[in-house]
Write an enzyme that holds these catalytic residues in place. Structure first.
Site, PDB file in Angstrom:
ATOM      1  N   SER A  48      43.763  36.744  40.041  1.00 53.83           N
ATOM      2  CA  SER A  48      42.356  37.054  40.234  1.00 53.83           C
ATOM      3  C   SER A  48      41.833  37.779  39.005  1.00 53.83           C
ATOM      4  CB  SER A  48      42.166  37.937  41.467  1.00 53.83           C
ATOM      5  OG  SER A  48      42.631  39.250  41.187  1.00 53.83           O
ATOM      6  N   LYS A  49      40.583  38.149  39.071  1.00 47.17           N
ATOM      7  CA  LYS A  49      39.966  38.811  37.920  1.00 47.17           C
ATOM      8  C   LYS A  49      40.703  40.097  37.535  1.00 47.17           C
ATOM      9  CE  LYS A  49      37.671  36.453  40.182  1.00 47.17           C
ATOM     10  NZ  LYS A  49      37.714  36.321  41.593  1.00 47.17           N
TER      11      LYS A  49
END
Length: 490
Positions: free
Chosen positions: A246-247
């Site tokens: 994810s980010k």
RNA sequence: GGCCCCAUCGUCUAUCGGUUAGGACGACACCCUUUCAAGGUGUAGAGACGGGUUCGAUUCCCGUUGGGGCUACCA
């Protein structure tokens, strides 16, 4: 494998950039299609209007294009197939495979939370399937909103997955899922099946987060009387902490890596080795052609893999060092211009010189941008002296000055540019060092600071070649002035 | 909670029941050497646990543990 060439597809939803996981899925589909002479299609799953954006669609296209994953035929936009989705849903309704459900979303959530509070698992109780015909007609006539639910038959749904072998689900664990919303738009599983049938998809290769969707989709194929495709569920790609990428893990979009200075072939090479192995001992650095050749649809792994940026960088360095120098020029010249070092035209005007410079720098770089950074000293009018390097190599300005003066005088004695040869220069410098009574390193290291201002550079004689006779002498002279200043202020 | 998937060095992986469990990245050391890289050589480093099956399990089966996914009128 199917007898006729397979038809595969990549079906992203345009709710963001092209994620490395999505890119890997696209790549595997593409590789298999190219390897087998099959067809690789692209379908944009934009049925969720609230989350889909044109910007995302563009970003995904750009990401695929950058990687070189070209698709066949025209892009299918799922939203354009609404009428067929409805028609297929209607077919299911009239054939008795689906039924109307009048339960409202609020009622459903209420029952769901109640079930959870009671410690049980919620599943739809089919109450609307038990409504009698008169009641249904009455509600429909009254305009009561309804969704269409698929009536899951008894039994078990299983398939032979290309990567997992057999996977099966007891149908009792599958809810009567919604296929058409009350606004008559399709739910994911229904749209996917309707489209995959219409597109003639024969191999559905996707992330294994879709495994639990698969039995529902198989049931839909069967209810629609369509032949089943083969399924291949690829493992996920995780971040360094083992969690889904994810980010939080930094760069996750392929575009991020492009801007970080990663080469598309390196990215493709790296991604191909996540969740797939040709087996046995093999050279990991491979061209895209080589990957296509090796990718036969087997060797697909089941375990989720962790994305290792370090190895990606190494891989990139390998590709950078091996690719044709003209390709490096094409890639990097615009970056030189952007960095204000030189224009593309200026660089191509002295292409041989530029290529030599690139040859020297690329082996010392892992990311494309590092070439530009390292090249800065060769384009500056005046050398910027790195304080740390100066402190270390010019500790004794007086002694260094004497050496530099000796260097300059020797170099100036070389009248002809033709004699500006690395081997000759090396011989000359070594002789000079010897006559000064110092080791070669004691002369060459301070000289490196004089020429490029930093302590890391290509071989000093290559540097002199890149700088040229006049440039080299000018920099040595500049260093002499600087050294005198240092002595004066000391 | 329920269902499903997964499990070899820190990471990516090889191994089609019998291997000193191999390679790559990373780490460390050394070599090369004018620096930095690149390259070369070497070192450390793994079968989650417990039961079976078998003459023999990393490999086959079961369980446990751990991780992941799904569980929407999202995709």
């Amino acid at each position: 494998m199917t007898a006729s060439p397979p038809r595969l597809r990549f079906a992203p939803s345009p709710t963001g950039f092209l994620h490395v996981g999505g890119a890997r899925t696209a790549l595997f589909n593409w590789l298999l299609a190219r390897r087998t002479g099959g067809t690789f299609l692209l379908r944009v799953e934009d049925t969720d209007k609230s989350r889909s954006t044109d910007e995302s669609t563009r970003a995904i296209f750009e990401g695929l294009q950058w990687l070189g994953l070209d698709w066949d035929e025209t892009v299918v936009f799922q939203g354009a197939n609404l009428e067929r989705h409805r028609a297929d849903a209607a077919t299911l309704l009239t054939s008795g495979k689906a039924y109307r459900c009048f339960c409202t979303p609020d009622e459903l959530t209420q029952r769901r939370t109640a079930a959870e509070a009671a410690g049980g698992a919620f599943s739809y109780d089919r109450r609307c399937d038990r409504l009698d015909t008169a009641e249904i007609d009455h509600r429909v006539a009254a305009g009561t909103p309804f969704v269409l639910r698929f009536r899951v038959p008894n039994g078990e749904t299983a398939w032979h997955d290309l990567v997992h072998e057999r996977i099966s689900f007891p149908n009792k664990d599958i809810d009567d899922f919604v296929i058409l919303r009350s606004d008559a738009t399709p739910i994911y599983n229904h749209a996917v099946v309707s489209d995959d049938i219409a597109m003639g998809i024969t191999i559905v290769m996707r992330g294994d987060d879709h495994i639990s969707n698969t039995p529902k989709q198989i049931l839909l194929y069967e209810a629609l009387g369509a032949p089943l495709p083969q399924f291949a569920h690829l493992p996920m790609i995780h971040g360094t902490d083992g969690k889904k990428l994810s980010k939080r893990h930094g760069a996750t979009a392929v575009g991020d890596y492009q801007h970080l200075g990663i080469l598309a072939p390196a990215m493709v090479n790296f991604l191909a080795l996540m969740g797939w192995s040709p087996g046995g001992d093999f050279e990991e650095v491979m061209t895209i052609d080589r990957l296509v050749h090796a990718f036969k649809g087997d060797g697909l792994l089941r375990k989720a893999s962790v994305f290792d940026p370090k190895k990606l960088e190494w891989m990139n360095g390998q590709h950078l060092a091996k690719m044709p120098i003209a390709d490096v020029e094409a890639l990097v010249a615009p970056l030189f211009e952007k960095a204000g070092l030189a224009t593309v035209a200026q660089l191509s005007a002295r292409r041989d010189w530029f290529h030599h410079l690139l040859e020297q720098l690329r082996v010392r770089s892992r990311l494309v941008d590092e070439i530009v950074t390292q090249a800065a000293p060769y384009f500056a009018d005046a050398v910027t002296y790195d304080p740390d390097a100066v402190a270390k190599q010019w500790k004794d300005p007086g002694a260094v000055l004497a050496l530099m003066t000796g260097v300059r005088e020797s170099l100036e004695s070389l009248e002809s540019h033709a004699s500006w040869d690395p081997l000759l220069l090396e011989e000359m410098m070594r002789t000079l060092a010897e006559s000064k009574g110092v080791g070669a390193g004691k002369l060459l290291q301070p000289l490196r600071i004089a020429l490029v201002g930093v302590s890391a550079s290509p071989g000093i004689f290559d540097v002199m070649l890149i700088l040229g006779r006049d440039g080299t002498i000018a920099r040595v002279a500049a260093a002499e002035r600087r050294l005198r200043e240092m002595m004066a202020s000391a």
